[in-house]
Design an enzyme around this catalytic site. Structure first.
Site, PDB file in Angstrom:
ATOM      1  N   ASP A 158       0.858  -1.174   0.000  1.00 35.08           N
ATOM      2  CA  ASP A 158       0.000   0.000   0.000  1.00 35.08           C
ATOM      3  C   ASP A 158       0.900   1.232   0.000  1.00 35.08           C
ATOM      4  OD1 ASP A 158      -2.375   1.253  -0.030  1.00 35.08           O
ATOM      5  OD2 ASP A 158      -2.949   0.818   2.029  1.00 35.08           O
ATOM      6  N   ASN A 192      24.317 -36.560  22.459  1.00 37.75           N
ATOM      7  CA  ASN A 192      22.948 -36.326  21.994  1.00 37.75           C
ATOM      8  C   ASN A 192      22.432 -34.976  22.483  1.00 37.75           C
ATOM      9  OD1 ASN A 192      20.371 -37.412  20.772  1.00 37.75           O
ATOM     10  ND2 ASN A 192      19.685 -37.040  22.861  1.00 37.75           N
ATOM     11  N   THR A 214      -0.239   4.787   1.271  1.00 38.48           N
ATOM     12  CA  THR A 214      -0.485   5.711   2.365  1.00 38.48           C
ATOM     13  C   THR A 214      -0.135   5.071   3.704  1.00 38.48           C
ATOM     14  OG1 THR A 214      -2.280   6.694   1.098  1.00 38.48           O
ATOM     15  CG2 THR A 214      -2.196   7.187   3.459  1.00 38.48           C
TER      16      THR A 214
END
Length: 1090
Positions: free
Chosen positions: A413, A812, A415
């Site tokens: 957009d 791990n 504005t």
């Protein structure tokens, strides 16, 4: 609008006490004449009969002690019995509740801990550790080690159990922190304001401050936060599909008008303005009941999480196969060794060995299963969304954060997004007088005829929904549409009090701004007349001008709008537009009662009287042009879609760097008339769309998605909602956006700034990069650990693995939780914008990643096997039990340091990124995790003892382990320098077309094509000039041919049309070369019109 406590409207309330509530501690009908149960009963289901039984809206307002014209008192502290309340609205809230929902039951830490432990592999490991512990204790007390001085048989089982607890607690802590972060984000989503009438004034309050009895003002774009009864309004239409499931829009009104008087919470106001009295809030409201029922739902996984879940499942299958093969192989090997031994071992020893084999096999499964993959996404998203909020992006949908990483088009957009949304009237033309600058506003106003002044300021005041009041910082400012605020600011400069005009001219009908008609119209009774009304209209200049048949001249008189005057006005509008000004036209007319009745729901916009045009300036935000350049550098095309006319749109797009040489601009009506094929042909070069309607925007999104683009759309209005929902990522405006737009969006721009979209793009790419970094690291450790465990166990004489079960659990943890924290929390760098976006369906693992994974795994397995076989000689260790213990500890230590330095290797995964230390000084999370791993490793090696099967190492042995780990970096550099053989292996290279999305027509190509056309037109132009001189001497036919070229494309087309007159008129004037060249240049700038 005055502040809430500063109103001058001294209306008397309907009931004593100033509309106050009841005494403290009282509730029910005794204080208010109606109970909360009665009010909610008529809403679910809607019961007009019960509304009539309660006396209708007027009697309900009396029962709730509120005057609809005044609203509640801002400091309501005196109850009906005159007793002082401790806080405002205390009795009212005691009777009807607050507009908040009860706090949802949060997931506790212990529930998260249970969820972390509720994993089949961890449960199997726990059972195995319990068996190992029982066997060890039995062996220490009654078995072969009962006479040993130090009992250590229990240590392995206890250590495994402790390691399982550490893994579970670590995962639970991470999940708990993530939940807290998302709770804070969700609470931020609920922050919004609404307009109410209090003390006779319009004020903005937080949605949580609404009370039963408040007079709530609604307008297009609002999502109603409470239940209410219609009081008054104009053409209010609501979409209640989210609440009732009915897709049809519902017109609201009084029962006498045979319309629906109930306005439910969650309803979207599509059009119209008006007011309602609040009758249910919080958990008693319709929306509140739905929200309470929905609290059992859980958040859905993001697309990347689902993709990684599938990958993790596939890897787990290979890990399970390796573990089963290891279990069978070691069991057979042990049984064969027992059978070949001179003396068969006792049953207790065999059972203990079988348990150890089972633990080792299960541990391989634990290491092989990459449960850290989904967690890495979670951590990356949690970190990114928290940091994005600081950058002005509130993420409503987690998937949007990932999707932004692959965005290829931004439809923005204008504005408030590209511009500052601080609109000011700087130019104007009214009654044949021109306003040249903002500072001349009052002098310009004084020059206007008296009648024109009155109508001008009357139209500005009444044909507007903006008002003056305190903003978020407490300063008094205009609130509402920024264009309307600019006009009210102009009127204030001229000395008008808009409140007096509105009070003296109550509207008869209001037709709010419509995206389709691009106008707003208000009808008011003409004072001093009976049955006469004045229509005030404002909106898009060319649209209002088309509706006008008369205009106001310099004397204030109405005159017929001739074609010459119309053309002059169009030229002035175009001149303002070329100066990047937003133009608003003002018009009016007077009608009678019969004409008003005949209008119905359509505004009377025919036969208007042109009053004037205002040029409103909205300067670009600082840094917008740089942000657009950043998008272009990142391979993301920015397209501007605006409601302004095409000249204004072009001017602003050029200033912002969006419209480049060779780029196209198109008007919405022209776009709609194109076929889908023509639209697709235009899209690669289309950069600006002006005068767009919601449908235009939606069609553009659909066409772009049909071409495989990942589309980002920004919008602030209710009409933008379909496009925001349709887009892959929808951005709504946090300041100027309507609630409907926010509800339809995925991310809310808290500052309404285009630069925040670029920041979201950077974070989206950073999230995808973080997950790939972690994926590369974890797969390397997975493959290395499984291969090393399997190989060393099978080929060792005693069947022991190079790494014990407890050591593997520590590895791990390094590769799951700690690596996820290290690699998934690096913020974005400028380098993420130096490459094109990824394809929508690109592979997670590129050829370069596979090359690094397999290369590092081969190196790490080889170096560890060499250490196992030749480490005694390398480190000059004795070939006894003590020497073997030091060797195994060194192997374990080297393995961990290989992972530490491989994490540094994995910080960069792009093929052209050779500096893995880039920006590491700013990556504090990564450095802290590495320091923690090294410190923990030192403690484990020095003091782990029996639990971790380690012994203290000397300084030289530590240096040797560190050197072996450091080799991971030069090996990684060598792997990066290998040639790209992705095509040979059928894999996707990082720079391949399968991974990168490139624009069909680049900006450079458009500029080159435009430059070539410039040269072609210049050559043709000067050739035509030269030939025209010769044509004068050759005859009229040749001369007319050259003149047709210079006259422009439209004349050339006209010259090819058949004509009944076969003769050719002789030229009456010389060709103007300057105007002809201007037409040629215009054709170059707009080849679509040629």
């Amino acid at each position: 609008m005055a502040a809430a406590n500063g109103g001058s409207n001294e209306r008397s309330p309907l009931l004593p006490g100033g509309g106050g509530g009841a005494p403290p501690g009282c509730n029910g009908a005794g204080d208010f004449g109606v109970t909360a149960e009665q009010l909610t009963a008529m809403l679910d289901p809607k019961d007009p009969g019960m509304l009539e039984e309660l006396g209708g809206p007027d009697q309900i307002c009396k029962a709730l002690q509120v005057d609809p014209k005044v609203g509640l008192r801002q400091r309501e502290q005196i109850g009906s019995s005159g007793r002082q309340q401790q806080e405002p609205f205390q009795a009212r809230r005691a009777a009807f509740g607050r507009n908040t929902l009860p706090e949802a039951s949060q997931v506790t830490f212990w529930q998260l801990l249970y969820a972390a432990y509720n994993d089949r592999t961890l449960i199997m490991l726990t059972i195995a550790s319990a068996v190992s512990l029982a066997v060890g204790v039995y062996d220490d007390m009654l078995g072969s080690h009962k006479d040993d001085e130090v009992k250590v048989g229990w240590v392995e089982g206890a250590a495994i159990f402790l390691a399982v607890l550490v893994v579970c607690f670590t995962n639970a802590i991470n999940d708990y922190q993530k939940e807290k972060q998302f709770q804070r984000l969700n609470s931020k989503k609920e922050d919004r304001t609404v307009k109410v009438r209090r003390d006779g004034n319009e004020v903005e309050i937080g949605v949580q401050e609404l009370n039963v009895g408040d007079v709530l003002l609604i307008e297009p774009g609002d999502i109603v936060p409470v239940d209410g009864i219609y009081l008054e309004g104009h053409n209010i239409t609501c979409d209640e599909s989210s609440a009732t499931g009915e897709s049809d829009a519902i017109k609201k009104g009084s029962v006498s008008e045979r319309r629906d008087p109930f306005i439910l919470s969650g309803a979207k106001v599509l059009e119209g303005v008006g007011s309602m009295v609040v009758v249910a809030v919080g958990a008693r409201s319709f929306y509140g009941k739905i929200m309470m029922a929905m609290r059992q739902g859980s958040a859905a996984a993001t697309p990347l999480q689902r993709k990684l879940d599938v990958l993790a499942e596939q890897i787990a299958k290979y890990g399970m196969s390796a573990a089963i093969l290891l279990l069978v192989t070691l069991t057979v090997k042990y049984v064969v060794n027992c059978a070949l031994a001179p003396e068969f071992p006792p049953a207790s020893e065999m059972f203990s060995q079988f348990v150890s084999i089972a633990i080792e096999s299960i541990t391989v499964v634990v290491v092989a299963v990459p449960e850290g993959l989904p967690m890495a996404v979670t951590i990356a998203l949690a970190y990114a969304t928290t940091r994005m909020l600081k950058d002005g992006n509130l993420v409503r949908q987690l998937a949007a954060c990932e999707t932004m990483g692959g965005a290829t088009v931004v439809c923005t957009d204008k504005t408030g997004t590209l511009t500052q949304n601080r609109m000011t009237v700087v130019r104007g033309f009214v009654a044949e007088r021109e306003l040249q600058s903002r500072s001349e506003a009052h002098a310009f106003y004084e020059q206007l005829p008296q009648a024109t002044r009155s109508i001008l300021l009357e139209g500005i005041a009444v044909n507007s929904t903006a008002f003056e009041g305190p903003d978020e910082s407490g300063a008094i400012d205009f609130i509402g549409s920024k264009s309307e605020c600019a006009l009210l600011g102009f009127s204030k400069t001229c000395g008008l009090d808009y409140r007096c005009e509105r009070a003296d001219n109550p509207p008869a009908r209001v037709y709010p701004f419509s995206s389709e008609k691009k106008t707003m119209t208000t009808v008011i009774p003409v004072r001093g007349t009976h049955g006469q009304f004045r229509v005030h209209a404002k909106g898009a200049s060319e649209i209002v001008l088309r509706a006008c048949t008369r205009y106001v001249d310099g004397d204030g008189a109405e005159r017929e709008l001739t074609e010459s005057v119309r053309t002059a006005l169009q030229q002035r509008i175009s001149a303002y537009a070329h100066q990047a000004l937003r133009t608003f036209a003002l018009a009016f007319k007077e009608i009678g009662q019969s004409e008003l009745d005949a209008c119905g729901d359509d505004a009377p916009l025919e036969g208007l009287v042109w009053l004037g045009v205002m040029g409103i300036q909205d300067p670009l935000r600082p840094g917008v042009r740089q942000a657009v350049d950043d998008c272009r550098r990142a391979g993301v095309i920015v397209r501007m879609i605006t409601g302004d006319n095409i000249e204004t749109a072009r001017a602003i797009a050029r200033d912002a760097g969006i419209l480049t040489k060779g780029g196209q601009a198109v008007a919405g009506p022209q776009w709609r008339q194109m076929t889908p094929e023509q639209q697709h042909a235009l899209l690669p070069r289309l950069q600006v769309m002006a005068r767009s309607s919601p449908l235009d925007k939606q069609i553009m999104v659909e066409r772009l998605q049909e071409r495989g683009e990942v589309v980002t759309v920004s919008g602030d209005g209710t009409n933008d909602a379909p496009s925001l929902q349709r887009a892959d990522v929808g951005f709504s405006m946090g300041i100027a956006g309507t609630e409907v737009a926010k509800e339809a969006s995925d991310i809310i721009l808290m500052d309404d700034d285009f630069k925040s979209i670029v920041k979201a793009l950077r974070w989206g790419r950073a999230v995808n990069d973080s997950v790939r970094k972690f994926l590369q690291f974890q797969l390397t450790v997975n493959i290395t650990a499984v291969l090393l465990t399997f190989t060393s166990s099978v080929f060792s004489a005693d069947g022991q693995s190079a790494l014990t079960a407890v050591q593997l659990l520590w590895v791990n943890m390094i590769m799951d939780t700690l690596a996820a924290l290290a690699l998934a929390t690096e913020g974005p760098t400028d380098a993420v914008l130096d490459r094109p976006p990824q394809q929508r369906n690109s592979a997670l693992i590129t050829f370069e990643m596979w090359r690094m994974i397999l290369g590092q795994a081969a190196f790490q397995v080889s170096i560890n096997l060499l250490l196992l076989n030749h480490g005694l000689a390398v480190f000059h260790l004795p070939a006894d039990t003590a020497g073997l213990a030091v060797l195994r500890t060194t192997v374990f230590n080297s393995f961990v340091f290989l992972q530490v330095f491989n994490q540094i290797n994995c910080r960069r995964i792009q093929p052209d990124e050779f500096n893995v230390f880039a920006n590491i000084q700013n990556d504090s999370g990564f450095l802290l995790v590495q320091l923690f791993i090294i410190a923990a490793q030192w403690l484990i090696v020095s003091y782990g003892g029996v639990a971790f099967s380690t012994v203290p190492l000397s300084l030289s042995q530590w240096a040797g382990s560190l050197f072996i780990g450091l080799l991971s970096l030069p090996v990684g550099l060598l792997i990066r320098m290998l040639p790209d053989l992705s095509a040979c292996f059928g894999l996707e290279g990082a720079n391949s077309a399968a991974q990168q999305h490139l624009p069909e027509v680049s900006t450079a190509r458009m500029r080159m094509e435009a430059s070539v056309k410039d040269v072609q037109y210049a050559v043709r132009f000067f050739s035509a000039i030269r030939n025209s001189q010769l044509a004068k001497q050759s005859g009229p036919d040749d001369y007319a041919t050259n003149r047709n070229f210079l006259a422009g494309p439209s004349s050339r087309r006209a010259s090819t049309m058949p004509s009944s007159d076969c003769t050719t008129a002789a030229p009456t004037a010389a060709v103007s070369t300057s105007s002809s060249w201007a037409r040629v240049k215009k054709a170059v700038d707009n080849p679509a019109n040629e």
